[in-house]
Structures are given as C-alpha cells and as structure tokens.
Design a protein around this motif. Sequence first.
Motif, mmCIF file in Angstrom:
data_model
loop_
_atom_site.group_PDB
_atom_site.id
_atom_site.type_symbol
_atom_site.label_atom_id
_atom_site.label_comp_id
_atom_site.label_asym_id
_atom_site.label_seq_id
_atom_site.Cartn_x
_atom_site.Cartn_y
_atom_site.Cartn_z
ATOM 1 N N ARG A 1 -6.660 0.977 -17.098
ATOM 2 C CA ARG A 1 -6.956 0.198 -16.751
ATOM 3 C C ARG A 1 -7.031 -0.697 -15.046
ATOM 4 O O ARG A 1 -6.960 0.141 -14.328
ATOM 5 C CB ARG A 1 -6.340 -0.797 -17.875
ATOM 6 C CG ARG A 1 -5.217 -1.415 -17.030
ATOM 7 C CD ARG A 1 -4.456 -2.039 -17.952
ATOM 8 N NE ARG A 1 -2.477 -1.605 -17.662
ATOM 9 C CZ ARG A 1 -1.866 -0.987 -17.701
ATOM 10 N NH1 ARG A 1 -2.384 0.301 -17.597
ATOM 11 N NH2 ARG A 1 -0.516 -0.803 -16.846
ATOM 12 N N PHE A 2 -8.453 -1.136 -15.122
ATOM 13 C CA PHE A 2 -8.495 -0.993 -13.465
ATOM 14 C C PHE A 2 -9.715 -2.282 -13.811
ATOM 15 O O PHE A 2 -10.667 -2.632 -13.956
ATOM 16 C CB PHE A 2 -9.666 -0.022 -13.124
ATOM 17 C CG PHE A 2 -10.998 0.374 -13.678
ATOM 18 C CD1 PHE A 2 -10.229 1.462 -14.664
ATOM 19 C CD2 PHE A 2 -12.156 0.266 -13.287
ATOM 20 C CE1 PHE A 2 -11.508 2.152 -15.575
ATOM 21 C CE2 PHE A 2 -13.216 0.527 -14.028
ATOM 22 C CZ PHE A 2 -12.858 1.317 -14.694
ATOM 23 N N PHE B 1 0.365 -1.323 0.262
ATOM 24 C CA PHE B 1 -0.167 0.315 0.251
ATOM 25 C C PHE B 1 0.972 1.543 -0.120
ATOM 26 O O PHE B 1 1.795 1.695 -0.579
ATOM 27 C CB PHE B 1 -0.815 -0.201 1.048
ATOM 28 C CG PHE B 1 -2.103 0.875 1.013
ATOM 29 C CD1 PHE B 1 -2.610 0.730 -0.254
ATOM 30 C CD2 PHE B 1 -2.881 1.563 1.867
ATOM 31 C CE1 PHE B 1 -4.041 1.174 -0.765
ATOM 32 C CE2 PHE B 1 -4.266 1.804 1.835
ATOM 33 C CZ PHE B 1 -4.554 1.884 0.602
ATOM 34 N N CYS B 2 0.218 2.228 -0.050
ATOM 35 C CA CYS B 2 0.586 3.874 -0.098
ATOM 36 C C CYS B 2 0.570 4.997 0.396
ATOM 37 O O CYS B 2 -0.764 4.966 1.264
ATOM 38 C CB CYS B 2 0.582 4.078 -0.994
ATOM 39 S SG CYS B 2 1.873 5.622 -1.879
ATOM 40 N N THR B 3 0.904 5.941 0.754
ATOM 41 C CA THR B 3 0.632 7.166 1.688
ATOM 42 C C THR B 3 -0.024 8.118 1.120
ATOM 43 O O THR B 3 -0.151 9.173 1.452
ATOM 44 C CB THR B 3 1.883 8.187 2.910
ATOM 45 O OG1 THR B 3 2.430 7.815 2.219
ATOM 46 C CG2 THR B 3 2.010 6.600 3.939
ATOM 47 N N MET B 4 0.995 7.920 -0.580
ATOM 48 C CA MET B 4 0.452 8.416 -1.415
ATOM 49 C C MET B 4 -1.267 8.565 -1.879
ATOM 50 O O MET B 4 -1.492 7.822 -0.970
ATOM 51 C CB MET B 4 1.191 8.843 -2.603
ATOM 52 C CG MET B 4 2.122 9.567 -2.341
ATOM 53 S SD MET B 4 3.243 9.806 -3.630
ATOM 54 C CE MET B 4 4.234 7.881 -3.657
ATOM 55 N N ASP B 5 -1.992 9.539 -2.569
ATOM 56 C CA ASP B 5 -3.270 8.783 -2.486
ATOM 57 C C ASP B 5 -3.908 9.367 -4.062
ATOM 58 O O ASP B 5 -4.571 10.239 -4.467
ATOM 59 C CB ASP B 5 -4.629 9.519 -1.447
ATOM 60 C CG ASP B 5 -6.018 9.360 -1.688
ATOM 61 O OD1 ASP B 5 -5.921 7.935 -1.947
ATOM 62 O OD2 ASP B 5 -6.590 9.498 -1.113
ATOM 63 N N CYS B 6 -3.522 8.378 -4.827
ATOM 64 C CA CYS B 6 -4.246 8.087 -5.866
ATOM 65 C C CYS B 6 -5.337 8.271 -6.789
ATOM 66 O O CYS B 6 -5.712 6.446 -6.261
ATOM 67 C CB CYS B 6 -2.771 8.097 -7.245
ATOM 68 S SG CYS B 6 -1.416 8.470 -7.067
ATOM 69 N N SER B 7 -6.722 8.321 -7.326
ATOM 70 C CA SER B 7 -7.949 7.738 -7.431
ATOM 71 C C SER B 7 -7.792 6.947 -8.887
ATOM 72 O O SER B 7 -8.352 5.992 -8.385
ATOM 73 C CB SER B 7 -8.322 9.171 -8.349
ATOM 74 O OG SER B 7 -7.817 8.992 -10.050
ATOM 75 N N TYR B 8 -6.679 6.581 -9.365
ATOM 76 C CA TYR B 8 -6.360 4.736 -9.804
ATOM 77 C C TYR B 8 -5.929 3.726 -9.625
ATOM 78 O O TYR B 8 -5.927 3.087 -9.953
ATOM 79 C CB TYR B 8 -6.706 5.519 -11.184
ATOM 80 C CG TYR B 8 -5.053 5.936 -11.528
ATOM 81 C CD1 TYR B 8 -3.525 5.631 -10.941
ATOM 82 C CD2 TYR B 8 -4.667 7.857 -11.712
ATOM 83 C CE1 TYR B 8 -2.662 6.231 -10.913
ATOM 84 C CE2 TYR B 8 -3.279 8.519 -11.433
ATOM 85 C CZ TYR B 8 -1.839 7.535 -10.826
ATOM 86 O OH TYR B 8 -0.686 8.256 -11.026
ATOM 87 N N CYS B 9 -5.121 4.059 -8.192
ATOM 88 C CA CYS B 9 -4.648 3.120 -7.560
ATOM 89 C C CYS B 9 -5.185 2.016 -7.372
ATOM 90 O O CYS B 9 -6.625 1.505 -7.041
ATOM 91 C CB CYS B 9 -4.070 3.430 -6.114
ATOM 92 S SG CYS B 9 -3.017 2.456 -5.347
ATOM 93 N N ILE B 10 -4.648 1.154 -8.708
ATOM 94 C CA ILE B 10 -5.510 -0.816 -7.855
ATOM 95 C C ILE B 10 -4.857 -1.706 -6.771
ATOM 96 O O ILE B 10 -6.065 -1.844 -5.975
ATOM 97 C CB ILE B 10 -4.611 -1.718 -8.764
ATOM 98 C CG1 ILE B 10 -5.209 -2.755 -9.205
ATOM 99 C CG2 ILE B 10 -3.328 -0.872 -8.808
ATOM 100 C CD1 ILE B 10 -6.191 -3.153 -10.156
#
Lengths: 326, 368
Positions: B267-268, B88-97
């Motif tokens: 893609r998602f 997981f990640c501390t940044m917050d991208c809308s598209y993040c799978i």
Amino acid sequence: MLFSPQTIALSIVDVADTTYKISTSESIEELLASINCIGLLSPPILKKNPRTYTIISGFKRIAACINLGWTTIEARVVDYKASDLQCARIAIADNSANRSLNFIEQSISLSMLLNYYDDKEVIREAKGLGLNINASLLEKLKKTAQLSSEIKKTILRGTISLTIALELGKMDKPSAMALSQLFESLNPTFNIQKEMLTMVKEIARIKDLSISQLLNDKYFLSIMENGEISRNQKVQKIRYYFKKMRNPVITQFEENFDCLMQRIDLPDEIKLIPPDNFEGTKYSIVFNFQNPKEFEFKKEALDKLMLHPEFIKIFEKEIADYKSLH
Amino acid sequence: MQITNLYIDRDVLDYPAVDAIRTRLNIPHTVIEGPEKVYEIISASADPVESGKHALLLTKNKGAFIRNCPGTVKYTCCDYTILHIGTFCTMDCSYCILQSYFHPPVLQLFVNHDDMTASLDSVFSQNKKMRIGTGEFTDSMIWETIYPFADKLILKFAKQTHAILELKTKTVNISNILEVSHNRKTILSWSLNTERIIKSEERGTSSLDARLNAAARCQSKGYPLAFHFDPMIIYPGCEKEYQDVIEKLFSHVSSENIVWISLGTFRFMPALKAIVEKRFEHSKIVYGEFIKGMDAKMRYFKPLRISFYQKIISYIRLLAPDVLIYFCMEDTEVWEKTIGFDPSDYGGLPRMLDDSATRHCGLSEDIN
C-alpha cells in the motif's frame, strides 16, 4: 545594425531556407487578399548572401507575393555580415511584436537562442525580444522542440494538449504515432486522453509490449474500424477495453456485481450503493417517495430484498480466480 | 549504499558516538549549524532520494524519542510504539514509503543517546506493557557495522519486565548482539519477501537465506523472533513463491519461538508511484490492481487482498497452527474473512500482541 530598404528580385530569394522561420501557420489566403487589395504594407526582412537572400521574417508575405505573380518585392535587407544570432533575434522580435506566439513558435524561438545562451541567459534574452518565459515553461518548451513534426502538428490543430504531447515525446516513435493517430481519429477530451494514455502506458509495462503493439491488437482495431458506431461509442468501448486489460479483477468483480443487482431486480427508484471501490463495509439504500402509499410500496420491495436468495452474495466480496492479473 | 558525505551538527560535535562514527567511516566531514543546510543540499539534488542515501547527518533528536506509530482509525491498528533512533535507510527498496514520507529524505542518526535512555527510563517507570520498535522510520540494524548500539538497547530492555523491544531489519548485522544477555525482552524480527521480490525490489538487502540463517542463529541464542510479510506484492505465481518462503521459514526456525507474524499487502501514498517509476524503471509493483483506500493510500482491491490472504494464512497454518498472525492495517472485514475473527473478540489487536509478548518474553502483568 542597419536595415537598408531595397527592391529585391523574388527569384533570388531562397524560400527553401527556413533557418529563421518561426511561424507555424501555412495559410496565406487572407494575406493574399490583403496584399492584392492594398499592397505590401510591411516589408519582409531579408539577409543578403553572396548570391541569394535568406528570409529572416516575412515567409508568408513572400509566398503570397510569389503567388500573386510579383517578380520583385520591397524588403529591408540586413547586411551579410550580420551574425546568425543577430538574425535570430530579429526574427523573434519581429514575430513576437506582431502577435502572440503559440507553444511551438515559442519553442522554435528558444531553440534558436539556446545555441548561444544558457538557460538563465535565455530567459533574460527572450524577455528583451518580447517573450515572457519562466524556468518551468522553458523546460516544457525545450522538450516541445524535440517533438516530431507530426506531434507538433497535432498540438497546433488542438487535437492534443501540450502535456499529452510531451508524454508522447518520451515514447518510441511508432508508439507515439499510434497514440497520436488514436487521439486524432477519436478526438476525445483532454482528460480522457490523459486517462487513455496512462492506461495504455501501464498495460504496455505490465504486458511487456510496446504501445504500438498494444494498439495493433485485433479487438482494438475492430472497434476503431467499426463503421456502425459513433465516435463517442468508440471512445467508450476503447476506455472499457483498456480498463478491463489494466484492472481485470476489478472490472470482472464490478460486472458480477451489476449482474447480481440485475437478478435481484430492485424497483427503478431504489438504489443499492456499495462502498467506494468496495473497500469499506457500509452499503446504502437510497429511495424516493412522494406519499405514504409509495413509501409502503418501496418498503415492501426492501422487505422482499432481505428474503432474496442472492442478497447475501452482495457482501461476500469473493473473486473466483485472479490468475489473469497482470 | 556507501556513505560519501558525512554531516555533523555542531551541537553534537563532542558526543562520543560522533567520534566513533567519524573514525569508522573515515571520510571527510562537514560541520553544520543545524540540519536545514543538509535538507537544502539534498532537496536541490536531481534525485533527492538517491542523494539522501549517501549523506549521513549526525544530529540530535530534538523531538520525542518515544512516539505512537502513525496508524489510522479506518483500519485496525496494533498500537505500536516507536523508539525514534534515526530516519531513512541505506538500503533501497522500491516500495519504501520513506522515499516519499520525509521531505527531503535524509539519513539521520540521532546521537543524543543519554536523552534516549532518559526517555526509556520514563516509559519503563510506568510499568505498562508496551511493544517498542526502532524499525519504523529506519531499519533497526543498518548502523550496526558503523556504530553498534543495539546491544546497549537490548541490555536496557533486559533489565525491566513490562516492555519488549523489537528490532526489525532486512540486514544480517547480528554479530554484535548474539552474546548479549537479552532476558528475552528483545524480539529480533525480519521482513520477508519472495526471492523474486528481494532480487528485483529490495536493492542492497540481504538474501532470504541470509535473513533466515541470521534468525536461526538468534534463535539459538535464545532470542524470541518475529517475521513481517510486509509488503507482500501480488503478481502471477506469487502464491507459490510466498508458500516457498513460508516453508523455508519454518525449516529454519521453530514456530514456537515466533512471537508474531504480520501480513500486509503493498500500500502506498499516491505520491510514491512517480518516485518508483522514476527510480526503479524495471519495477512493476505500482501497476497492480489498486484502489484508493479509506486512509487515502492506494491498496490492492479488497476482494483480491482477501483471496490472497486466505491462501497465505492457510500455508502458514499448515506448518504453524498456533502462531499469532496479524494484519498491519486491515479492517474487521478482512480479519473475519481470512483469519476468521475480529480482534475485538479477543480484547483487540494490541491486547492479542501484548499477550503473545507476555507468553514468549515473560512480561509482567500491568500494574496500572
């Protein structure tokens, strides 16, 4: 709590007070006939006030009796000291004991109880009063209670499903009303309603318009107001119109492919099937034949297909312009 | 995103990294008897994705540190290897799978680094060309400000000649690695997007300029670079804006120092759509012209992708005719219609990437 049987003048029954009204049915015709024929079998339940009586249960029975010209009625009267909660519990228990309540009636019942109980308690309390409700249903019913009366009516008429109604409940009122009227007018299946709702919501998001603005578009209105096509034809035209707005490039590409296939003009019984969504690379040819002669004929048609100047275009997957996207 | 809850698996309580992270974060911590407790807490919250970004779990990687990238046979895969340092990640991208990939999404940092080192030793002993990255299940550099360990990885890779490490990031947390003797066995890579997309869809990430300036600084220290235009979002005017990014890229770094540039449109998995709609209410990225692809992911309609890629590739080729461009998960048809060849003509995509890594990073030939 004691109920005392009393004869009450209908003139002092406050029929406008619907605090405890649960039933959504307004029709009293069958009840009229029954009461006229064999009298009032089950006395309504009223709450005594200083000068009037509030109906706890029996709204339709009282309306029927008034309609029949009765001036008094036999009723079971709850003492004026009875709390609102006690009256609500009586109303729910009496209604649910006599029939199964529809979604709207269940949501009305729960709204009464939710003034006094939290979610966990309300499920337990509702069960004691004859309503079987779980946590998931409770959430839906809470949302149902927030819906406008117009949308509740469309649910009751069976025009829209609860799922669609709850989606409409999240929208601004003009948009919800516009869609509700669309479904009311065309009466598409629930699946098509769902498809239309999703399309319309997404188109509105893409174009930064409200749904009501979208459904006020000239072309859309011209379909709706066209008196020369059937309801089903309108549904099909509107679906295609939405599809074209939602996915302009895909729709254009499919139209071009269909045009190309028309120009290639394969015999009726030979079908050229592109890959799903044009994503893969495998095309299929399907044809039927009954005898060697027919096979020979189809084979010749396929040989001609190979020589057709436009055959190669099938595989190009080119689009001229996609500026219209979004 | 700020870490507000620190959970420490009792198994790792005495690990050196734990002490350092605890001191650095300086927030109360909870010792737990296994990660399940954290999974429960995150799952029970109203927005597990949001909660997951504020809770850090220090634990052991009990599975494999070295894993194959989860590709699919339906599309051309690059045969990447993942070094599994955390999730997981501390940044917050809308598209993040990753929002829909982990159930629930939990920020985990694996602190059993001795096991990781042993896994790498085992891989290196095979003397096989490998491209190994840490940026698949997390961002490679997010923990550098709290517990720098990229330098140790870089040093580790510098001592061998068959594998390269790719550190893929949207941060600019490079200060700790600039002076490390990397022996060109580490590729610093950045995900790039248009300034509009960075602003609207990549919460908490560095700006485009900051990323490119960081890349230029790394280049000045001799690091080979890579860039990932992935996911590219198709929207009105996007071609011009991606062209601007490409021009900016080559005004900051030399194309000769770029090992590869990957391209991939958004893609998602279908489940991501509802998450994006709920968590990023102003985002329109899920309303593109998508179809269900052969891997069951939603993808832009193929003719649209082809047309878009043709333009993007022409912009890159104009400024960097020789740079290796590849697609992440596209099929032969897209390759042929945009780049002009099928990777199998050149021994396959993994081979093409290995060859580029060999040229840029000085890898030795396979012994096996």
